[in-house]
Design a protein around this motif. Structure first.
Motif, PDB file in Angstrom:
ATOM      1  N   THR B 125     -29.282 -44.421 -44.398  1.00 31.83           N
ATOM      2  CA  THR B 125     -29.737 -45.742 -43.944  1.00 31.83           C
ATOM      3  C   THR B 125     -30.671 -45.646 -42.735  1.00 31.83           C
ATOM      4  O   THR B 125     -31.269 -46.644 -42.337  1.00 31.83           O
ATOM      5  CB  THR B 125     -28.515 -46.617 -43.565  1.00 31.83           C
ATOM      6  OG1 THR B 125     -27.685 -45.883 -42.655  1.00 31.83           O
ATOM      7  CG2 THR B 125     -27.713 -46.975 -44.796  1.00 31.83           C
ATOM      8  N   ASN B 126     -30.814 -44.450 -42.174  1.00 32.70           N
ATOM      9  CA  ASN B 126     -31.683 -44.233 -41.011  1.00 32.70           C
ATOM     10  C   ASN B 126     -33.105 -43.949 -41.509  1.00 32.70           C
ATOM     11  O   ASN B 126     -33.638 -42.850 -41.380  1.00 32.70           O
ATOM     12  CB  ASN B 126     -31.135 -43.075 -40.175  1.00 32.70           C
ATOM     13  CG  ASN B 126     -31.819 -42.950 -38.823  1.00 32.70           C
ATOM     14  OD1 ASN B 126     -32.705 -43.726 -38.483  1.00 32.70           O
ATOM     15  ND2 ASN B 126     -31.405 -41.942 -38.058  1.00 32.70           N
ATOM     16  N   THR B 127     -33.708 -44.968 -42.104  1.00 30.92           N
ATOM     17  CA  THR B 127     -34.972 -44.776 -42.828  1.00 30.92           C
ATOM     18  C   THR B 127     -36.130 -44.406 -41.901  1.00 30.92           C
ATOM     19  O   THR B 127     -37.047 -43.691 -42.309  1.00 30.92           O
ATOM     20  CB  THR B 127     -35.327 -46.051 -43.627  1.00 30.92           C
ATOM     21  OG1 THR B 127     -35.232 -47.177 -42.736  1.00 30.92           O
ATOM     22  CG2 THR B 127     -34.357 -46.256 -44.778  1.00 30.92           C
ATOM     23  N   THR B 128     -36.073 -44.863 -40.654  1.00 31.96           N
ATOM     24  CA  THR B 128     -37.120 -44.507 -39.694  1.00 31.96           C
ATOM     25  C   THR B 128     -37.126 -42.997 -39.468  1.00 31.96           C
ATOM     26  O   THR B 128     -38.181 -42.349 -39.491  1.00 31.96           O
ATOM     27  CB  THR B 128     -36.886 -45.229 -38.346  1.00 31.96           C
ATOM     28  OG1 THR B 128     -36.751 -46.625 -38.610  1.00 31.96           O
ATOM     29  CG2 THR B 128     -38.031 -45.001 -37.392  1.00 31.96           C
ATOM     30  N   ALA B 129     -35.945 -42.442 -39.260  1.00 36.62           N
ATOM     31  CA  ALA B 129     -35.843 -40.999 -39.044  1.00 36.62           C
ATOM     32  C   ALA B 129     -36.289 -40.222 -40.287  1.00 36.62           C
ATOM     33  O   ALA B 129     -37.067 -39.270 -40.183  1.00 36.62           O
ATOM     34  CB  ALA B 129     -34.408 -40.620 -38.677  1.00 36.62           C
ATOM     35  N   ILE B 130     -35.831 -40.658 -41.453  1.00 39.03           N
ATOM     36  CA  ILE B 130     -36.172 -39.942 -42.692  1.00 39.03           C
ATOM     37  C   ILE B 130     -37.691 -39.924 -42.896  1.00 39.03           C
ATOM     38  O   ILE B 130     -38.275 -38.890 -43.220  1.00 39.03           O
ATOM     39  CB  ILE B 130     -35.445 -40.567 -43.911  1.00 39.03           C
ATOM     40  CG1 ILE B 130     -33.934 -40.318 -43.788  1.00 39.03           C
ATOM     41  CG2 ILE B 130     -35.982 -39.996 -45.217  1.00 39.03           C
ATOM     42  CD1 ILE B 130     -33.083 -41.139 -44.748  1.00 39.03           C
ATOM     43  N   ALA B 131     -38.323 -41.086 -42.668  1.00 34.11           N
ATOM     44  CA  ALA B 131     -39.784 -41.163 -42.825  1.00 34.11           C
ATOM     45  C   ALA B 131     -40.477 -40.222 -41.832  1.00 34.11           C
ATOM     46  O   ALA B 131     -41.451 -39.542 -42.182  1.00 34.11           O
ATOM     47  CB  ALA B 131     -40.256 -42.600 -42.622  1.00 34.11           C
ATOM     48  N   LEU B 132     -39.954 -40.164 -40.617  1.00 35.20           N
ATOM     49  CA  LEU B 132     -40.557 -39.292 -39.609  1.00 35.20           C
ATOM     50  C   LEU B 132     -40.404 -37.820 -39.987  1.00 35.20           C
ATOM     51  O   LEU B 132     -41.371 -37.050 -39.930  1.00 35.20           O
ATOM     52  CB  LEU B 132     -39.921 -39.568 -38.233  1.00 35.20           C
ATOM     53  CG  LEU B 132     -40.395 -38.659 -37.095  1.00 35.20           C
ATOM     54  CD1 LEU B 132     -41.909 -38.732 -36.918  1.00 35.20           C
ATOM     55  CD2 LEU B 132     -39.683 -39.018 -35.790  1.00 35.20           C
ATOM     56  N   TRP B 133     -39.200 -37.422 -40.393  1.00 37.95           N
ATOM     57  CA  TRP B 133     -39.003 -36.001 -40.752  1.00 37.95           C
ATOM     58  C   TRP B 133     -39.902 -35.631 -41.932  1.00 37.95           C
ATOM     59  O   TRP B 133     -40.427 -34.524 -41.987  1.00 37.95           O
ATOM     60  CB  TRP B 133     -37.531 -35.694 -41.039  1.00 37.95           C
ATOM     61  CG  TRP B 133     -36.533 -36.099 -39.992  1.00 37.95           C
ATOM     62  CD1 TRP B 133     -35.250 -36.524 -40.208  1.00 37.95           C
ATOM     63  CD2 TRP B 133     -36.709 -36.117 -38.558  1.00 37.95           C
ATOM     64  NE1 TRP B 133     -34.634 -36.818 -39.012  1.00 37.95           N
ATOM     65  CE2 TRP B 133     -35.493 -36.578 -37.986  1.00 37.95           C
ATOM     66  CE3 TRP B 133     -37.774 -35.807 -37.701  1.00 37.95           C
ATOM     67  CZ2 TRP B 133     -35.317 -36.727 -36.611  1.00 37.95           C
ATOM     68  CZ3 TRP B 133     -37.604 -35.961 -36.323  1.00 37.95           C
ATOM     69  CH2 TRP B 133     -36.394 -36.405 -35.795  1.00 37.95           C
ATOM     70  N   LYS B 134     -40.068 -36.555 -42.868  1.00 35.82           N
ATOM     71  CA  LYS B 134     -40.966 -36.275 -44.005  1.00 35.82           C
ATOM     72  C   LYS B 134     -42.396 -36.057 -43.510  1.00 35.82           C
ATOM     73  O   LYS B 134     -43.073 -35.117 -43.941  1.00 35.82           O
ATOM     74  CB  LYS B 134     -40.920 -37.411 -45.027  1.00 35.82           C
ATOM     75  CG  LYS B 134     -39.683 -37.339 -45.914  1.00 35.82           C
ATOM     76  CD  LYS B 134     -39.706 -38.427 -46.986  1.00 35.82           C
ATOM     77  CE  LYS B 134     -38.430 -38.383 -47.819  1.00 35.82           C
ATOM     78  NZ  LYS B 134     -38.246 -39.595 -48.627  1.00 35.82           N
ATOM     79  N   ARG B 135     -42.846 -36.936 -42.606  1.00 34.38           N
ATOM     80  CA  ARG B 135     -44.199 -36.768 -42.038  1.00 34.38           C
ATOM     81  C   ARG B 135     -44.322 -35.436 -41.300  1.00 34.38           C
ATOM     82  O   ARG B 135     -45.404 -34.841 -41.265  1.00 34.38           O
ATOM     83  CB  ARG B 135     -44.521 -37.908 -41.055  1.00 34.38           C
ATOM     84  CG  ARG B 135     -44.897 -39.227 -41.709  1.00 34.38           C
ATOM     85  CD  ARG B 135     -45.717 -40.134 -40.766  1.00 34.38           C
ATOM     86  NE  ARG B 135     -45.053 -40.431 -39.507  1.00 34.38           N
ATOM     87  CZ  ARG B 135     -44.106 -41.367 -39.336  1.00 34.38           C
ATOM     88  NH1 ARG B 135     -43.698 -42.094 -40.377  1.00 34.38           N
ATOM     89  NH2 ARG B 135     -43.564 -41.586 -38.157  1.00 34.38           N
ATOM     90  N   MET B 136     -43.211 -34.984 -40.724  1.00 31.71           N
ATOM     91  CA  MET B 136     -43.201 -33.721 -39.980  1.00 31.71           C
ATOM     92  C   MET B 136     -43.091 -32.496 -40.902  1.00 31.71           C
ATOM     93  O   MET B 136     -42.983 -31.367 -40.436  1.00 31.71           O
ATOM     94  CB  MET B 136     -42.013 -33.705 -39.007  1.00 31.71           C
ATOM     95  CG  MET B 136     -42.108 -34.714 -37.899  1.00 31.71           C
ATOM     96  SD  MET B 136     -43.114 -34.101 -36.515  1.00 31.71           S
ATOM     97  CE  MET B 136     -44.057 -35.574 -36.132  1.00 31.71           C
ATOM     98  N   GLY B 137     -43.057 -32.752 -42.223  1.00 32.70           N
ATOM     99  CA  GLY B 137     -43.050 -31.638 -43.171  1.00 32.70           C
ATOM    100  C   GLY B 137     -41.679 -31.189 -43.628  1.00 32.70           C
ATOM    101  O   GLY B 137     -41.555 -30.162 -44.295  1.00 32.70           O
ATOM    102  N   PHE B 138     -40.653 -31.953 -43.307  1.00 35.19           N
ATOM    103  CA  PHE B 138     -39.317 -31.604 -43.785  1.00 35.19           C
ATOM    104  C   PHE B 138     -39.148 -32.074 -45.231  1.00 35.19           C
ATOM    105  O   PHE B 138     -39.624 -33.150 -45.596  1.00 35.19           O
ATOM    106  CB  PHE B 138     -38.235 -32.254 -42.912  1.00 35.19           C
ATOM    107  CG  PHE B 138     -38.072 -31.576 -41.585  1.00 35.19           C
ATOM    108  CD1 PHE B 138     -37.025 -30.691 -41.362  1.00 35.19           C
ATOM    109  CD2 PHE B 138     -38.985 -31.801 -40.555  1.00 35.19           C
ATOM    110  CE1 PHE B 138     -36.888 -30.053 -40.145  1.00 35.19           C
ATOM    111  CE2 PHE B 138     -38.854 -31.157 -39.332  1.00 35.19           C
ATOM    112  CZ  PHE B 138     -37.806 -30.285 -39.119  1.00 35.19           C
ATOM    113  N   GLU B 139     -38.480 -31.243 -46.018  1.00 33.46           N
ATOM    114  CA  GLU B 139     -38.177 -31.655 -47.387  1.00 33.46           C
ATOM    115  C   GLU B 139     -36.698 -32.025 -47.496  1.00 33.46           C
ATOM    116  O   GLU B 139     -35.858 -31.493 -46.768  1.00 33.46           O
ATOM    117  CB  GLU B 139     -38.517 -30.557 -48.396  1.00 33.46           C
ATOM    118  CG  GLU B 139     -37.771 -29.269 -48.180  1.00 33.46           C
ATOM    119  CD  GLU B 139     -37.964 -28.264 -49.308  1.00 33.46           C
ATOM    120  OE1 GLU B 139     -37.952 -28.660 -50.491  1.00 33.46           O
ATOM    121  OE2 GLU B 139     -38.098 -27.066 -49.005  1.00 33.46           O
ATOM    122  N   THR B 140     -36.427 -32.946 -48.403  1.00 39.03           N
ATOM    123  CA  THR B 140     -35.037 -33.319 -48.666  1.00 39.03           C
ATOM    124  C   THR B 140     -34.465 -32.306 -49.652  1.00 39.03           C
ATOM    125  O   THR B 140     -34.890 -32.224 -50.796  1.00 39.03           O
ATOM    126  CB  THR B 140     -34.954 -34.739 -49.251  1.00 39.03           C
ATOM    127  OG1 THR B 140     -35.501 -35.640 -48.282  1.00 39.03           O
ATOM    128  CG2 THR B 140     -33.517 -35.133 -49.527  1.00 39.03           C
TER     129      THR B 140
END
Lengths: 172, 172
Positions: B125-140
């Protein structure tokens, strides 16, 4: 081990003298657990006997041949998911002891109020373990690229595996 | 925070008086980190200042507005993968501070010899963090079913996210 009666019981402090050789053999090999290969007796005691919620041993003919721990995988709002580690003495492998421990740990986890069980770092080359956890109903959540430094094979992938134990979803 | 100069520097013991209110606000809310919501000052000090490999603070106009820690995610053969936790004071959010910290932490991790960075429990539910980590190149890597007990929403899923920092595969 086939046909031999084994019992699983809670570990007591005095058991650690028999647990440590099993821990040491596996950890020194360095192929399956991420503990430092030169983990001391004292540190191993802390890891296996003190930190966990509960620790169990498996006895056959009065001798300890395997052991497992059960603990919360995270604190606070993640503490309803548990984590276990299982170790079987090399001479006792191939007789279904790990499966017995895994079943026992799931029952124990449910009794203690955990809702799921997670394995954080199942080494991808440990195919026997992966096959067993799959048979036990664990699903592979994902694969961590080169997350384990295997002493022979170099950096190898590791799996995150997970099993829901209590299905009483707030979402359904 | 836009346009304001911020500096990121190593935290020292005396900073914790300013770090704790940030930690406390986030942990009491209980929506993003799995620390016990009533974590004490002393336990928070241990978690944020003692256990990590390094801890940093972000200062703006001489005031601490954010902080992060960096530590090995596992011991032994898993210690080449690091883990970080980032916290920004509520009044300082929305200005790119978390992104600055994440970039800083990746550089720091590489300098310290880590090969990858893992987030173990990113609340779905922490969508702001998830979007940021994705922009930073993290993969799920995967999604852990109901692994987080959200104080308002109940059991919610959590993501395991991962970024390879050093690509020098032994497999290629």
């Amino acid at each position: 081990m086939q046909g031999e009666e084994v019992i699983i019981r809670k570990a007591v402090q005095g058991d650690f003298g028999a647990i440590y050789p099993i821990f040491e053999e596996i950890v020194r090999a360095g192929e399956t657990y991420p503990y430092a290969r030169d983990t001391s007796y004292e540190e191993a005691y802390r890891i296996w006997m003190e930190i966990p919620h509960e620790t169990f041993v498996v006895e056959a003919s009065g001798k300890i041949i395997a052991t497992y721990y059960l603990k919360p995988n995270q604190s606070g709002q993640g503490a309803h998911v548990c984590n276990c580690g299982y170790m079987v003495a090399s001479h006792a492998r191939g007789g279904g002891i790990a499966a017995k421990m895994c079943l026992h740990s799931q029952e124990r986890a449910i009794a203690l109020g955990y809702r799921a069980m997670q394995f954080n770092l199942v080494v991808s080359t440990n195919t026997t373990a992966i096959a067993l956890w799959k048979r036990m109903g664990f699903e592979t959540i994902g694969r961590l690229p080169e997350a384990f430094a295997h002493p022979i094979l170099g950096y190898v992938d590791a799996l995150v595996m997970y099993k829901v134990l209590i299905t009483c979803s707030t979402r359904s």
